[in-house]
Design an enzyme around this catalytic site. Structure first.
Site, mmCIF file in Angstrom:
data_model
loop_
_atom_site.group_PDB
_atom_site.id
_atom_site.type_symbol
_atom_site.label_atom_id
_atom_site.label_comp_id
_atom_site.label_asym_id
_atom_site.label_seq_id
_atom_site.Cartn_x
_atom_site.Cartn_y
_atom_site.Cartn_z
ATOM 1 N N LYS A 25 -34.507 -24.762 8.291
ATOM 2 C CA LYS A 25 -34.002 -23.472 8.331
ATOM 3 C C LYS A 25 -34.932 -22.362 9.169
ATOM 4 O O LYS A 25 -35.192 -21.370 8.967
ATOM 5 C CB LYS A 25 -34.022 -22.820 7.106
ATOM 6 C CG LYS A 25 -33.050 -23.624 6.136
ATOM 7 C CD LYS A 25 -32.631 -22.868 4.815
ATOM 8 C CE LYS A 25 -31.680 -23.559 3.658
ATOM 9 N NZ LYS A 25 -31.555 -22.799 2.576
ATOM 10 N N LYS A 83 -22.626 -20.822 -1.205
ATOM 11 C CA LYS A 83 -23.267 -21.508 -0.262
ATOM 12 C C LYS A 83 -24.590 -20.634 0.104
ATOM 13 O O LYS A 83 -24.581 -19.428 -0.367
ATOM 14 C CB LYS A 83 -22.383 -21.554 0.770
ATOM 15 C CG LYS A 83 -21.264 -22.353 0.538
ATOM 16 C CD LYS A 83 -21.253 -23.930 0.251
ATOM 17 C CE LYS A 83 -19.918 -24.632 0.250
ATOM 18 N NZ LYS A 83 -19.415 -24.490 -1.270
ATOM 19 N N ASP A 84 -25.538 -21.502 0.623
ATOM 20 C CA ASP A 84 -27.033 -20.736 0.923
ATOM 21 C C ASP A 84 -26.741 -19.563 1.708
ATOM 22 O O ASP A 84 -25.853 -19.649 2.981
ATOM 23 C CB ASP A 84 -27.881 -21.806 1.749
ATOM 24 C CG ASP A 84 -28.349 -22.841 0.749
ATOM 25 O OD1 ASP A 84 -27.728 -23.301 -0.320
ATOM 26 O OD2 ASP A 84 -29.470 -23.021 0.931
ATOM 27 N N ARG A 85 -27.793 -18.622 1.779
ATOM 28 C CA ARG A 85 -27.681 -17.341 2.465
ATOM 29 C C ARG A 85 -28.298 -17.857 4.064
ATOM 30 O O ARG A 85 -27.725 -17.592 5.239
ATOM 31 C CB ARG A 85 -28.545 -16.318 2.086
ATOM 32 C CG ARG A 85 -28.474 -15.066 3.098
ATOM 33 C CD ARG A 85 -29.628 -14.219 2.471
ATOM 34 N NE ARG A 85 -29.293 -13.464 1.317
ATOM 35 C CZ ARG A 85 -28.532 -12.434 1.186
ATOM 36 N NH1 ARG A 85 -28.212 -11.712 2.304
ATOM 37 N NH2 ARG A 85 -28.387 -12.074 0.114
ATOM 38 N N GLN A 86 -29.451 -18.424 3.930
ATOM 39 C CA GLN A 86 -30.085 -19.030 5.135
ATOM 40 C C GLN A 86 -29.560 -20.313 5.635
ATOM 41 O O GLN A 86 -29.960 -21.409 5.600
ATOM 42 C CB GLN A 86 -31.479 -19.286 4.727
ATOM 43 C CG GLN A 86 -32.329 -17.966 4.443
ATOM 44 C CD GLN A 86 -33.734 -18.305 3.912
ATOM 45 O OE1 GLN A 86 -33.925 -18.563 2.822
ATOM 46 N NE2 GLN A 86 -34.639 -18.041 4.856
#
Length: 355
Positions: A25, A83-86
């Site tokens: 990320k 779902k993931d932010r990053q």
């Protein structure tokens, strides 16, 4: 308040020490998620379904923006999973629009949110309705010997990994679990629905991870024992294992797995020594277990072993490893990476060596 670390919240690795280290990320595109939905959409009905790409934006905020742009209350905006932010993610949302034409949703869109497809359907999107998630991960700043990496990847493709809930479930420094314990000790439930769900999930996930950590430590996480409750990869139903079930060929094929408890009302329906182990776990966290039961959580099961579908990898650059795989809904890509590499924060790698 002490900060809870990875070993506190998850547990030991199953496949040995990490093969090296890398960054995940560094940019949103390094962590891509595509929701897999096995629902044929009819093209007509009072629910507008949206296939949405978002970047650096969490699911709840995306849902709020879509609701505001459509002029509907938040309860009329649905999605299958968080779902993931990053990350760069693509997932479905649905808007309940009885008797209404498709609204102009331009106000919701921007550099961090794009609507890629729109269609109608007769029903709303239910939580947990997606079958799986497809992942494309790009690990940069790689410092590892390629032969070791390849061997480890082949091993986890063949054997799977422990199906821990990832660190994301517990919030920064385990804060969601700390808050869950505080609520449990005070016998309180947050009035806010999102907070309530977050804290209950953190409590259940922690108890599951504790049980799984014990079985990883003793090497039984991927083996069925008499008294285990067994489940297929994509099924929420389970059945009790006797001697014959423990010899089922589908266990070796990674289609059938032992399970652990997602705590709720009543004792777990497992048998023999497995039940004793699970009740001992409950006895070590009595307030948390009572709180989960009182909140009306049903007792459920989760597979202990996570099979990795379609695992493929390559090295687009000497210091970059790209992974592609599919996981069942509710499972964490980061627990797959954890069995391969240690992750280091962006900007803290030295110049990587190319092996």
């Amino acid at each position: 308040m002490s900060v809870l670390g990875e070993l506190d919240l998850l547990g030991p690795r199953a496949h040995g020490a990490a093969c090296g280290e890398a960054v995940l990320k560094a940019v949103a595109e390094d962590f891509q998620v595509d929701e897999v939905l096995d629902i044929p959409l009819s093209g007509e009905g009072e629910h507008l379904w949206l296939w949405v790409e978002k970047r650096g934006l969490n699911t709840e905020e995306a849902a709020r923006r879509l609701g505001r742009a459509a002029g509907v209350q938040q309860k009329n905006v649905s999605y299958a999973g968080l779902k993931d932010r990053q990350a760069l993610t693509r997932q479905w949302f649905s808007l309940h629009l009885p008797g209404k034409a498709d609204p102009d949703l331009g106000a919701a869109e921007g550099a961090d949110l794009r609507i890629l497809r729109r269609t109608r359907h007769s029903r709303k999107l239910q939580r947990g309705a997606h079958a799986a998630n497809g992942f494309t991960l790009r690990l940069t700043g790689l410092r590892a010997e390629r032969a070791l990496l390849d061997a480890r990847l082949e091993r986890i493709a063949a054997d799977g990994v422990p199906n821990y809930f990832g660190l994301q479930r517990f919030g920064h420094g385990g804060g969601n679990l700390v808050d869950a314990r505080s609520c449990a000790e005070q016998d309180l439930l947050p009035a806010n629905r999102n907070l309530r769900s977050r804290f209950l999930s953190a409590g259940r996930s922690y108890l599951f991870n504790r049980l799984l950590a014990e079985r990883v430590a003793e090497g039984s996480w991927n083996r069925a024992a008499v008294g285990d409750l067994l489940a297929f990869t994509d099924s929420r139903s389970f059945f009790l294992a006797g001697e014959e079930e423990c010899r089922d060929a589908r266990l070796a094929a990674l289609d059938l797995h032992p399970t652990g408890p997602l705590w709720g009302e009543g004792d777990p329906p497992s048998g023999a020594g497995v039940l004793d182990r699970e009740l001992a776990l409950a006895g070590s966290e009595p307030a948390l277990c009572r709180w989960l039961a009182k909140a009306g959580m049903a007792h459920e099961r989760r597979i202990l072993r996570l099979p990795i579908q379609g695992l493929a990898w390559h090295y687009p650059e000497p210091d970059v490893l790209q992974l592609e795989f599919v996981l069942p809904a509710g499972c964490f890509a980061t627990v797959v990476v954890r069995e391969i590499l240690d992750l280091v924060p962006t900007g803290q790698t030295e110049n990587p060596c190319a092996y």
